[in-house]
Design a protein around this motif. Structure first.
Motif, PDB file in Angstrom:
ATOM      1  N   SER A 168       0.833  -1.205   0.000  1.00  0.00           N
ATOM      2  CA  SER A 168       0.000   0.000   0.000  1.00  0.00           C
ATOM      3  C   SER A 168       0.863   1.250   0.000  1.00  0.00           C
ATOM      4  CB  SER A 168      -0.907   0.041   1.231  1.00  0.00           C
ATOM      5  OG  SER A 168      -1.843  -0.987   1.197  1.00  0.00           O
ATOM      6  N   VAL A 169       1.946   1.219   0.777  1.00  0.00           N
ATOM      7  CA  VAL A 169       2.865   2.356   0.814  1.00  0.00           C
ATOM      8  C   VAL A 169       3.430   2.605  -0.580  1.00  0.00           C
ATOM      9  CG1 VAL A 169       5.130   3.125   1.644  1.00  0.00           C
ATOM     10  CG2 VAL A 169       3.494   2.128   3.245  1.00  0.00           C
ATOM     11  N   PHE A 170       3.872   1.540  -1.249  1.00  0.00           N
ATOM     12  CA  PHE A 170       4.458   1.698  -2.570  1.00  0.00           C
ATOM     13  C   PHE A 170       3.435   2.241  -3.559  1.00  0.00           C
ATOM     14  CE2 PHE A 170       6.583   0.414  -6.513  1.00  0.00           C
ATOM     15  CZ  PHE A 170       7.841   0.960  -6.264  1.00  0.00           C
ATOM     16  N   SER A 171       2.207   1.784  -3.457  1.00  0.00           N
ATOM     17  CA  SER A 171       1.146   2.275  -4.328  1.00  0.00           C
ATOM     18  C   SER A 171       0.906   3.776  -4.112  1.00  0.00           C
ATOM     19  CB  SER A 171      -0.138   1.490  -4.058  1.00  0.00           C
ATOM     20  OG  SER A 171      -1.194   1.976  -4.819  1.00  0.00           O
ATOM     21  N   VAL A 172       0.865   4.203  -2.866  1.00  0.00           N
ATOM     22  CA  VAL A 172       0.681   5.626  -2.558  1.00  0.00           C
ATOM     23  C   VAL A 172       1.883   6.427  -3.054  1.00  0.00           C
ATOM     24  CG1 VAL A 172       0.448   7.319  -0.687  1.00  0.00           C
ATOM     25  CG2 VAL A 172      -0.863   5.200  -0.613  1.00  0.00           C
ATOM     26  N   LEU A 173       3.090   5.871  -2.894  1.00  0.00           N
ATOM     27  CA  LEU A 173       4.287   6.548  -3.385  1.00  0.00           C
ATOM     28  C   LEU A 173       4.224   6.764  -4.892  1.00  0.00           C
ATOM     29  CD1 LEU A 173       7.191   4.873  -1.398  1.00  0.00           C
ATOM     30  CD2 LEU A 173       6.605   7.303  -1.435  1.00  0.00           C
ATOM     31  N   LEU A 174       3.782   5.751  -5.622  1.00  0.00           N
ATOM     32  CA  LEU A 174       3.682   5.892  -7.078  1.00  0.00           C
ATOM     33  C   LEU A 174       2.656   6.956  -7.460  1.00  0.00           C
ATOM     34  CD1 LEU A 174       3.926   2.177  -8.239  1.00  0.00           C
ATOM     35  CD2 LEU A 174       5.659   3.970  -8.436  1.00  0.00           C
ATOM     36  N   THR A 175       1.550   6.995  -6.745  1.00  0.00           N
ATOM     37  CA  THR A 175       0.533   8.015  -7.001  1.00  0.00           C
ATOM     38  C   THR A 175       1.099   9.412  -6.740  1.00  0.00           C
ATOM     39  OG1 THR A 175      -1.220   6.467  -6.406  1.00  0.00           O
ATOM     40  CG2 THR A 175      -1.782   8.808  -6.371  1.00  0.00           C
ATOM     41  N   GLU A 176       1.810   9.557  -5.642  1.00  0.00           N
ATOM     42  CA  GLU A 176       2.441  10.838  -5.319  1.00  0.00           C
ATOM     43  C   GLU A 176       3.475  11.211  -6.370  1.00  0.00           C
ATOM     44  OE1 GLU A 176       2.091  13.183  -2.846  1.00  0.00           O
ATOM     45  OE2 GLU A 176       0.327  12.103  -2.130  1.00  0.00           O
ATOM     46  N   LEU A 177       4.222  10.210  -6.821  1.00  0.00           N
ATOM     47  CA  LEU A 177       5.309  10.426  -7.764  1.00  0.00           C
ATOM     48  C   LEU A 177       4.807  10.954  -9.105  1.00  0.00           C
ATOM     49  CD1 LEU A 177       8.334  10.146  -8.074  1.00  0.00           C
ATOM     50  CD2 LEU A 177       7.995   7.779  -8.758  1.00  0.00           C
ATOM     51  N   ILE A 178       3.598  10.576  -9.471  1.00  0.00           N
ATOM     52  CA  ILE A 178       3.012  11.085 -10.714  1.00  0.00           C
ATOM     53  C   ILE A 178       2.782  12.591 -10.598  1.00  0.00           C
ATOM     54  CG2 ILE A 178       0.912  11.044 -12.118  1.00  0.00           C
ATOM     55  CD1 ILE A 178       0.839   7.985 -11.558  1.00  0.00           C
ATOM     56  N   LYS A 179       2.473  13.065  -9.389  1.00  0.00           N
ATOM     57  CA  LYS A 179       2.203  14.484  -9.175  1.00  0.00           C
ATOM     58  C   LYS A 179       3.477  15.295  -8.964  1.00  0.00           C
ATOM     59  CE  LYS A 179      -1.800  13.076  -6.546  1.00  0.00           C
ATOM     60  NZ  LYS A 179      -2.338  13.040  -5.189  1.00  0.00           N
ATOM     61  N   ASN A 180       4.389  14.767  -8.170  1.00  0.00           N
ATOM     62  CA  ASN A 180       5.597  15.502  -7.771  1.00  0.00           C
ATOM     63  C   ASN A 180       6.729  14.518  -7.486  1.00  0.00           C
ATOM     64  OD1 ASN A 180       4.390  18.227  -7.287  1.00  0.00           O
ATOM     65  ND2 ASN A 180       3.230  17.092  -5.758  1.00  0.00           N
ATOM     66  N   PRO A 181       7.963  14.981  -7.592  1.00  0.00           N
ATOM     67  CA  PRO A 181       9.068  14.145  -7.113  1.00  0.00           C
ATOM     68  C   PRO A 181       8.892  13.912  -5.607  1.00  0.00           C
ATOM     69  CG  PRO A 181       9.900  15.977  -8.419  1.00  0.00           C
ATOM     70  CD  PRO A 181       8.442  16.221  -8.198  1.00  0.00           C
ATOM     71  N   VAL A 182       9.243  12.740  -5.163  1.00  0.00           N
ATOM     72  CA  VAL A 182       9.045  12.354  -3.767  1.00  0.00           C
ATOM     73  C   VAL A 182      10.346  11.782  -3.222  1.00  0.00           C
ATOM     74  CG1 VAL A 182       7.722  10.860  -2.223  1.00  0.00           C
ATOM     75  CG2 VAL A 182       6.640  11.734  -4.264  1.00  0.00           C
ATOM     76  N   GLU A 183      10.580  12.043  -1.946  1.00  0.00           N
ATOM     77  CA  GLU A 183      11.735  11.465  -1.269  1.00  0.00           C
ATOM     78  C   GLU A 183      11.335  11.098   0.153  1.00  0.00           C
ATOM     79  OE1 GLU A 183      16.237  12.763   0.070  1.00  0.00           O
ATOM     80  OE2 GLU A 183      15.176  13.936  -1.441  1.00  0.00           O
ATOM     81  N   LEU A 184      11.753   9.918   0.582  1.00  0.00           N
ATOM     82  CA  LEU A 184      11.502   9.485   1.952  1.00  0.00           C
ATOM     83  C   LEU A 184      12.660   9.924   2.833  1.00  0.00           C
ATOM     84  CD1 LEU A 184      10.282   5.859   1.251  1.00  0.00           C
ATOM     85  CD2 LEU A 184       8.883   7.866   1.705  1.00  0.00           C
ATOM     86  N   GLU A 185      12.330  10.310   4.056  1.00  0.00           N
ATOM     87  CA  GLU A 185      13.366  10.724   4.991  1.00  0.00           C
ATOM     88  C   GLU A 185      13.105  10.076   6.350  1.00  0.00           C
ATOM     89  OE1 GLU A 185      14.530  14.883   7.057  1.00  0.00           O
ATOM     90  OE2 GLU A 185      14.571  14.865   4.859  1.00  0.00           O
ATOM     91  N   TYR A 186      14.138   9.393   6.867  1.00  0.00           N
ATOM     92  CA  TYR A 186      14.028   8.762   8.179  1.00  0.00           C
ATOM     93  C   TYR A 186      14.117   9.824   9.264  1.00  0.00           C
ATOM     94  CZ  TYR A 186      15.083   5.932  12.265  1.00  0.00           C
ATOM     95  OH  TYR A 186      15.057   5.366  13.511  1.00  0.00           O
ATOM     96  N   ILE A 187      13.163   9.795  10.187  1.00  0.00           N
ATOM     97  CA  ILE A 187      13.147  10.700  11.331  1.00  0.00           C
ATOM     98  C   ILE A 187      13.359   9.849  12.579  1.00  0.00           C
ATOM     99  CG2 ILE A 187      11.765  12.347  12.675  1.00  0.00           C
ATOM    100  CD1 ILE A 187      12.480  13.321   9.832  1.00  0.00           C
ATOM    101  N   GLU A 188      14.417  10.158  13.308  1.00  0.00           N
ATOM    102  CA  GLU A 188      14.738   9.372  14.497  1.00  0.00           C
ATOM    103  C   GLU A 188      13.745   9.651  15.619  1.00  0.00           C
ATOM    104  OE1 GLU A 188      18.386   8.693  17.687  1.00  0.00           O
ATOM    105  OE2 GLU A 188      18.638  10.103  16.037  1.00  0.00           O
ATOM    106  N   ASN A 189      13.254   8.584  16.215  1.00  0.00           N
ATOM    107  CA  ASN A 189      12.423   8.646  17.413  1.00  0.00           C
ATOM    108  C   ASN A 189      13.335   8.222  18.559  1.00  0.00           C
ATOM    109  OD1 ASN A 189      10.705   8.166  19.563  1.00  0.00           O
ATOM    110  ND2 ASN A 189       9.265   6.890  18.418  1.00  0.00           N
ATOM    111  N   LYS A 190      13.773   9.159  19.364  1.00  0.00           N
ATOM    112  CA  LYS A 190      14.747   8.870  20.420  1.00  0.00           C
ATOM    113  C   LYS A 190      14.233   7.867  21.445  1.00  0.00           C
ATOM    114  CE  LYS A 190      17.272  13.174  19.958  1.00  0.00           C
ATOM    115  NZ  LYS A 190      18.408  12.664  19.241  1.00  0.00           N
TER     116      LYS A 190
END
Length: 107
Positions: A44-66
């Protein structure tokens, strides 16, 4: 293609003794890392990423949870994000030119 990428934050969290990878799209997608359902949730994540990618370039960023301390999942999550970002770039570079032009006209 000098558009700025839309950043999607990804973090890890522990809830009710289970480990979750949380993708902060407009509507959060939560992937349980301890259950088999996690595989379909990742699709599902990959599907949403592809949908987003059609609209705009997308990049994932890891956010540390201390507060999150499970080293194995932290390492796996970071590697997964690197791999997904590589795949996103590959897909974006292989998108048909006319699809990219359509998206540029929308702006």
């Amino acid at each position: 293609m000098n558009q700025e990428s839309k950043i999607i934050n990804v973090k890890l969290d522990k809830r009710d003794k289970k480990d979750y990878m949380i993708f902060e799209f407009e509507e959060e997608i939560i992937v349980c890392l301890n259950e088999e359902s996690g595989q379909s949730e990742l699709k599902s994540v990959f599907s949403v990423l592809l949908t987003e990618l059609i609209k705009n370039p997308v990049e994932l960023e890891y956010i540390e949870n201390k507060e999150y301390k499970v080293g194995l999942y932290i390492d796996v999550c970071k590697e997964y994000i690197i791999d997904l970002n590589r795949e996103i770039l590959r897909v974006r570079n292989n998108m048909p030119d006319r699809l990219n032009k359509i998206n540029l006209k929308r702006e």
